[in-house]
Design an enzyme around this catalytic site. Structure first.
Site, short mmCIF file in Angstrom:
data_model
loop_
_atom_site.label_atom_id
_atom_site.label_comp_id
_atom_site.label_asym_id
_atom_site.label_seq_id
_atom_site.Cartn_x
_atom_site.Cartn_y
_atom_site.Cartn_z
N THR A 1 -5.82 8.14 -4.68
CA THR A 1 -5.84 8.08 -3.22
C THR A 1 -4.91 9.11 -2.60
OG1 THR A 1 -6.23 5.73 -3.35
CG2 THR A 1 -5.47 6.55 -1.24
N GLU B 1 0.83 -1.21 0.00
CA GLU B 1 0.00 0.00 0.00
C GLU B 1 0.86 1.25 0.00
OE1 GLU B 1 -2.69 -1.13 -1.02
OE2 GLU B 1 -4.12 -0.36 0.45
#
Lengths: 317, 317
Positions: B183, B130
């Protein structure tokens, strides 16, 4: 005329990470109200014992009578009421003393009037009592005092109060060090803004604590009882705070924190036996430091207020 | 040489009020990895389909292969691995696309190596994926993708991940509007400090949501799905957000919010039937506004990744 006696329990607000949203009731200490209906048309506060003369005698100003006046006004009833308040617990202690008085008064008058309101419906009146007593209508003491058990105040607008499951045997150790921190001042030292990062840590812990209660996962309860937002600001007001925490955890407390705005501290424990060991250790430490203290141990009080009918007496007013 | 196929699911992070701490897995969409061990001594990414050529082909830079490299390094093993990644879901959509790839890759290599690590032990590797994909090692997508179900990330330091009970039939409606919000940028618009008052409102709701999951109280889940901290900052990035919410609630969704950092939106629903009605209403609205969309409906995925043995093939590398 009708008379009644009501005991309402002390409460632990916040429960470490759950500032303003979590609270629990204990079996002792608490406050006791004896209430008599009469024909005076007035609400009077006729006996007030256990406060060393420090609480207001004026019925408009004392929480126990002010909430009764407000309740009767709401019902649109003119009713003479004589109140005797026996404070069986310290106030300014962080144990929800004003809540216990307000709740005992409200439950008593509601019983005497034939229970026109549910316990939940009494909550807003008790919250107004909190505003009178400490400047803020918080619900995390009055809700558990009224409803018993472990209570989540999910929302204030609209008011949404949820009773949480309580793990079998869950017990609370309370120690009140004999120093004083008024709630109003304890709230004033709080910052108005906090780092988002800390807020996320806190709501992770709140979520873990609630999940631990709901699933009886004592390990999760223990890991979750960490307050990175409020405790760092308030702990400095409490003598020997870090040492007391260390001692409580050494005695196998699940977690330790400030009760409400202090100075009382609490520990959640897996049993009464553990809770007794914790209070013994904490009181010994405070005593070493020259600070007197009072300790209480009880399981979580699932029942809430206790109502007893008393012999009718001639009202004094 | 050994080969394996692993499907890892899309995930909804945050779940409205639980920014960075709550997430759930769905049954579809998701990513699929086919992995072969070989004697090359290298980790290679030999097939990458479904990304329209937009993801890195360099095995050090693509999440799916980077986490495998990091996993093998941790084990101290030099092992040739050929990876085929089939992206069966949109990326940059807020549905945990990078998580699905990383988790599929990690579960595949861990199976092929004989499961030296547990699923929980794979989590830190997935979190590093991530970080590579979006600049932040958050766990609220990878934890549900790995473990399945509803997951609470109680703490990051130390990492503490808790699977929560899932109410029977709880379903998720997902709609991905065809607009893009990376994001990284969605996180950058967040404020670093928030009012304590809002934080308290948020952790009251997080507590209510978790209690609702644990006690199967759908009404409490519904009342708790309110985000006063993150959604007000991010909703402006999502077309027709307020109208979509209104429509979802009219179709009896329990609650509605942004999936991860968007632009996908999600609704929790009491049944698949409700979830289908919700996606139909939302897609119609987006279509009216000239915005294409893709919808997915599933119950909460309690299983997590799905592992299938495949016929051994000659590795390509």
């Amino acid at each position: 005329m009708k008379s009644i006696k009501v005991f309402a329990p002390a409460t632990v607000a916040n429960l470490s990470c759950g500032y303003d949203v979590l609270g629990l009731a204990v079996h002792a200490p608490g406050d006791e109200v004896i209430m008599h209906l009469n024909n005076s048309g007035q609400v009077t506060l006729d006996v007030l014992e256990g406060d060393e003369g420090r609480l207001p005698r004026n019925p408009e100003k004392n929480t126990v009578s002010a909430v009764v006046i407000s309740y009767l006004r709401h019902l649109g009833v003119t009713q003479g009421v004589s109140i005797e308040l026996y404070k069986l617990m310290p106030f300014g202690s962080g144990l929800g003393s004003s809540s216990a008085s307000a709740v005992a008064g409200l439950v008593a008058i509601n019983e005497l009037m034939g229970q026109p309101l549910t316990r939940e419906e009494l909550l807003p009146f008790a919250m107004e009592g909190e505003r009178l007593a400490c400047g803020n209508a918080h619900a995390d003491n009055v809700a558990p005092a009224l409803l018993g058990g472990l209570v989540l105040v999910r929302s204030y607008h609209p008011l949404d109060v949820v009773r949480l499951p309580v793990p079998q045997g869950l017990s609370c150790a309370l120690v009140y060090p004999h120093v004083e921190i008024p709630t109003r001042e304890a709230r004033q030292i709080l910052k108005t803004h906090i780092p988002l990062r800390d807020a996320v840590t806190q709501w992770g812990n709140v979520a873990g604590l609630v999940a631990g209660f709901c699933t009886s996962d004592l390990g999760l309860i223990s890991r979750s009882m960490q307050d990175v937002v409020i405790e760092p600001m308030r702990a400095m007001l409490i003598p020997c705070f870090d040492e007391l925490r260390q001692l409580a955890l050494e005695q196998q407390a699940l977690g330790f924190g400030i009760s409400g705005s202090g100075p009382s501290v609490f520990a959640l424990c897996s049993s009464l036996a553990v809770a007794h060991k914790v209070t013994a250790a904490l009181e010994a430490k405070l005593s070493e430091a020259g600070i007197g203290s009072t300790a209480y141990v009880s399981e979580i009080n699932l029942q809430g207020p206790v109502v007893k009918n008393v012999q009718p007496v001639l009202a004094k007013a």
